[in-house]
Design a protein around this motif. Sequence first.
Motif, PDB file in Angstrom:
ATOM      1  N   ASP A 151       0.928  -1.275   0.046  1.00  0.00           N
ATOM      2  CA  ASP A 151       0.001   0.057   0.062  1.00  0.00           C
ATOM      3  C   ASP A 151       1.024   1.341  -0.029  1.00  0.00           C
ATOM      4  OD1 ASP A 151      -2.022   1.828   0.117  1.00  0.00           O
ATOM      5  OD2 ASP A 151      -2.442   1.321   2.250  1.00  0.00           O
ATOM      6  N   ILE A 173      -7.060  -8.476   5.029  1.00  0.00           N
ATOM      7  CA  ILE A 173      -6.914  -7.865   4.142  1.00  0.00           C
ATOM      8  C   ILE A 173      -7.332  -8.331   2.719  1.00  0.00           C
ATOM      9  CG2 ILE A 173      -5.127  -6.967   2.381  1.00  0.00           C
ATOM     10  CD1 ILE A 173      -5.421  -5.087   5.020  1.00  0.00           C
ATOM     11  N   ALA A 217      -7.202  -8.777  -1.316  1.00  0.00           N
ATOM     12  CA  ALA A 217      -6.073  -8.708  -2.311  1.00  0.00           C
ATOM     13  C   ALA A 217      -6.500  -9.292  -3.611  1.00  0.00           C
ATOM     14  CB  ALA A 217      -4.825  -9.053  -1.870  1.00  0.00           C
ATOM     15  N   TYR A 248      -3.238  -4.665  -3.493  1.00  0.00           N
ATOM     16  CA  TYR A 248      -4.152  -4.310  -2.275  1.00  0.00           C
ATOM     17  C   TYR A 248      -5.554  -3.810  -2.802  1.00  0.00           C
ATOM     18  CZ  TYR A 248      -5.777  -1.391   1.772  1.00  0.00           C
ATOM     19  OH  TYR A 248      -6.346  -0.719   2.504  1.00  0.00           O
ATOM     20  N   TRP A 292       1.093  -2.852   8.031  1.00  0.00           N
ATOM     21  CA  TRP A 292       1.793  -2.236   6.989  1.00  0.00           C
ATOM     22  C   TRP A 292       3.385  -1.888   7.709  1.00  0.00           C
ATOM     23  CZ3 TRP A 292       0.064  -3.553   2.475  1.00  0.00           C
ATOM     24  CH2 TRP A 292      -1.333  -3.478   2.510  1.00  0.00           C
TER      25      TRP A 292
END
Length: 145
Positions: free
Chosen positions: A16, A61, A63, A96, A112
């Motif tokens: 990201d 997350i 993705a 992402y 992150w």
Amino acid sequence: MTLSAPRLGAIAVLFDGENVLLARRRNPPDAGLWGFPGGHVELGESALDAAAREVFEETGITAEPLEYLTNIDVVRHGAEGRVTVHYLLAAVLCRYVRGTPMPADDVTEATWVPLARLRAGGLVTSDRVLPLAEQALLRLQARRD
């Protein structure tokens, strides 16, 4: 434990901006180390799909798998010289999509990490995390050109 064959796994490498997603492993063989989210490829599942599934299961997350980056052999031997761990990991470059990292499944932390911090060596990581992050960043830049 007796191994009869290598196990296939997939790891998701995604950014990201200048931040790479890392997770601290809960279980051996890399318990306590930071690495890319990932896990076993299920029967009938592609490694690309496994990478996306595992990153969601471990971090929350979402993705999109883009392409294979490389394969990584993880082979470890016990005191008697016997193979105790043998994984073939498919490293998958992912995009992402959305979400905030929250540890789940077999990770204790997920966050992150600025690439600069990873380059500075401030984290204890699994093998090849920094070179793989660098490779992924180059591949992402090439995809934009």
